[in-house]
Write a protein that holds these residues in place. Structure first.
Motif, PDB file in Angstrom:
ATOM      1  N   LEU A  11     -14.206   2.582  -0.561  1.00 56.18           N
ATOM      2  CA  LEU A  11     -15.653   3.276   0.066  1.00 56.18           C
ATOM      3  C   LEU A  11     -15.010   3.081   1.455  1.00 56.18           C
ATOM      4  N   VAL A  12     -15.543   4.000   2.875  1.00 61.72           N
ATOM      5  CA  VAL A  12     -14.622   4.830   3.404  1.00 61.72           C
ATOM      6  C   VAL A  12     -16.134   4.796   4.391  1.00 61.72           C
ATOM      7  N   GLN A  13     -16.327   4.140   5.943  1.00 59.63           N
ATOM      8  CA  GLN A  13     -16.585   5.111   6.916  1.00 59.63           C
ATOM      9  C   GLN A  13     -16.504   6.317   7.314  1.00 59.63           C
ATOM     10  N   ALA A  14     -16.905   7.373   7.390  1.00 60.10           N
ATOM     11  CA  ALA A  14     -17.165   8.491   7.944  1.00 60.10           C
ATOM     12  C   ALA A  14     -16.584   8.599   9.149  1.00 60.10           C
ATOM     13  N   GLY A  15     -14.722   8.990   9.701  1.00 54.73           N
ATOM     14  CA  GLY A  15     -14.233   8.593  10.560  1.00 54.73           C
ATOM     15  C   GLY A  15     -12.954   7.470  10.037  1.00 54.73           C
ATOM     16  N   GLY A  16     -12.996   6.997   9.220  1.00 59.29           N
ATOM     17  CA  GLY A  16     -11.758   6.633   8.898  1.00 59.29           C
ATOM     18  C   GLY A  16     -10.908   6.595   8.406  1.00 59.29           C
ATOM     19  N   SER A  17      -9.958   6.093   8.082  1.00 56.73           N
ATOM     20  CA  SER A  17      -8.759   6.176   6.941  1.00 56.73           C
ATOM     21  C   SER A  17      -8.518   5.475   5.630  1.00 56.73           C
ATOM     22  N   LEU A  18      -7.698   6.196   5.412  1.00 58.24           N
ATOM     23  CA  LEU A  18      -7.703   5.654   3.340  1.00 58.24           C
ATOM     24  C   LEU A  18      -6.199   6.513   3.723  1.00 58.24           C
ATOM     25  N   ARG A  19      -4.993   5.450   2.889  1.00 60.57           N
ATOM     26  CA  ARG A  19      -4.063   6.679   2.148  1.00 60.57           C
ATOM     27  C   ARG A  19      -4.008   6.079   0.477  1.00 60.57           C
ATOM     28  N   LEU A  20      -3.402   7.342  -0.006  1.00 63.07           N
ATOM     29  CA  LEU A  20      -3.240   7.842  -1.538  1.00 63.07           C
ATOM     30  C   LEU A  20      -1.852   7.369  -1.841  1.00 63.07           C
ATOM     31  N   SER A  21      -1.696   6.548  -2.660  1.00 62.78           N
ATOM     32  CA  SER A  21      -0.193   5.983  -3.156  1.00 62.78           C
ATOM     33  C   SER A  21      -0.362   6.640  -4.992  1.00 62.78           C
ATOM     34  N   CYS A  22       0.516   7.569  -4.762  1.00 61.02           N
ATOM     35  CA  CYS A  22       0.674   8.446  -6.499  1.00 61.02           C
ATOM     36  C   CYS A  22       2.912   8.008  -6.870  1.00 61.02           C
ATOM     37  N   VAL A  23       2.853   7.295  -8.150  1.00 65.38           N
ATOM     38  CA  VAL A  23       4.000   6.648  -8.591  1.00 65.38           C
ATOM     39  C   VAL A  23       4.473   7.687  -9.611  1.00 65.38           C
ATOM     40  N   THR A  24       5.612   7.515  -9.861  1.00 70.47           N
ATOM     41  CA  THR A  24       5.900   8.212 -11.289  1.00 70.47           C
ATOM     42  C   THR A  24       7.481   7.634 -11.838  1.00 70.47           C
ATOM     43  N   SER A  25       7.633   8.567 -12.763  1.00 70.65           N
ATOM     44  CA  SER A  25       8.919   8.884 -12.926  1.00 70.65           C
ATOM     45  C   SER A  25      10.397   9.662 -12.478  1.00 70.65           C
ATOM     46  N   ARG A  26      11.200   8.371 -12.465  1.00 67.95           N
ATOM     47  CA  ARG A  26      12.518   9.195 -11.341  1.00 67.95           C
ATOM     48  C   ARG A  26      12.992  11.006 -11.418  1.00 67.95           C
ATOM     49  N   SER A  27      12.538  11.143 -13.021  1.00 63.03           N
ATOM     50  CA  SER A  27      12.603  12.457 -13.694  1.00 63.03           C
ATOM     51  C   SER A  27      11.837  13.526 -13.158  1.00 63.03           C
ATOM     52  N   ILE A  28      10.647  12.812 -12.841  1.00 66.83           N
ATOM     53  CA  ILE A  28       9.118  13.726 -12.558  1.00 66.83           C
ATOM     54  C   ILE A  28       9.581  13.905 -10.845  1.00 66.83           C
ATOM     55  N   PHE A  29       9.298  13.275 -10.160  1.00 61.96           N
ATOM     56  CA  PHE A  29       9.521  12.936  -8.702  1.00 61.96           C
ATOM     57  C   PHE A  29      10.780  13.457  -8.493  1.00 61.96           C
ATOM     58  N   SER A  30      11.496  14.238  -8.771  1.00 58.82           N
ATOM     59  CA  SER A  30      12.963  14.621  -8.591  1.00 58.82           C
ATOM     60  C   SER A  30      12.967  15.877  -9.339  1.00 58.82           C
ATOM     61  N   THR A  31      12.054  16.295 -10.146  1.00 56.62           N
ATOM     62  CA  THR A  31      12.389  17.531 -10.353  1.00 56.62           C
ATOM     63  C   THR A  31      11.622  18.597 -10.649  1.00 56.62           C
ATOM     64  N   TYR A  32       9.425  17.372 -10.120  1.00 58.06           N
ATOM     65  CA  TYR A  32       8.284  18.559  -9.652  1.00 58.06           C
ATOM     66  C   TYR A  32       7.874  18.708  -8.574  1.00 58.06           C
ATOM     67  N   PRO A  33       7.482  19.855  -8.492  1.00 59.68           N
ATOM     68  CA  PRO A  33       6.702  19.465  -7.091  1.00 59.68           C
ATOM     69  C   PRO A  33       5.926  18.690  -7.443  1.00 59.68           C
ATOM     70  N   MET A  34       4.921  17.938  -6.654  1.00 55.03           N
ATOM     71  CA  MET A  34       4.082  17.309  -6.462  1.00 55.03           C
ATOM     72  C   MET A  34       3.112  17.380  -5.876  1.00 55.03           C
ATOM     73  N   GLY A  35       1.424  16.587  -5.103  1.00 60.28           N
ATOM     74  CA  GLY A  35       0.934  17.215  -5.128  1.00 60.28           C
ATOM     75  C   GLY A  35      -0.471  16.370  -5.063  1.00 60.28           C
ATOM     76  N   TRP A  36      -1.256  17.019  -4.638  1.00 56.08           N
ATOM     77  CA  TRP A  36      -2.983  16.488  -4.457  1.00 56.08           C
ATOM     78  C   TRP A  36      -4.331  17.289  -4.095  1.00 56.08           C
ATOM     79  N   TYR A  37      -4.815  17.075  -5.591  1.00 60.15           N
ATOM     80  CA  TYR A  37      -5.825  17.580  -5.722  1.00 60.15           C
ATOM     81  C   TYR A  37      -7.014  16.551  -5.459  1.00 60.15           C
ATOM     82  N   ARG A  38      -8.444  17.193  -5.562  1.00 61.91           N
ATOM     83  CA  ARG A  38     -10.004  16.577  -6.454  1.00 61.91           C
ATOM     84  C   ARG A  38     -10.812  17.620  -6.737  1.00 61.91           C
TER      85      ARG A  38
END
Length: 115
Positions: A11-38
């Protein structure tokens, strides 16, 4: 079993900041383009930011200039830095790995921006 694990929502107030993280396996990270949806309540899931197959980045118009996608090869992780957050950014944010017909999703992390 493919796993994408998100963290960093909250939860953050308008104007604030957050950083999201996503960790996965090496095989996925190195071969699949990754992104964020909402997905906001009552709305369809939408693309926020992604790496393309060529390594470039793509952003939804609504977040350009405010959000930045990045990655850390050593940590098999993708990040979404979100600045100048607005109430309309409130949604569950999902990490995504996609290559052709193969698509994997994380469990999602809730981001709530109060006005």
């Amino acid at each position: 079993q493919v796993q994408l694990v998100e963290s960093g929502g909250g939860l953050v107030q308008a104007g604030g900041s957050l950083r999201l993280s996503c960790v996965t396996s090496r095989s996925i990270f190195s071969t699949y383009p990754m992104g964020w949806y909402r997905q906001a309540p009552g709305k369809q899931r939408e693309l926020v930011a992604t790496f393309t197959s060529t390594g470039s980045t793509s952003y939804a118009d609504s977040v350009k200039g405010r959000f930045t996608i990045s990655s850390d090869n050593a940590k098999n992780s993708v990040y979404l830095q979100m600045n100048s957050l607005r109430p309309e950014d409130t949604a569950v944010y999902y990490c995504n790995a996609r290559r052709g017909a193969y698509v994997y999703w994380g469990q999602g992390t809730q981001v709530t921006v109060s006005s």
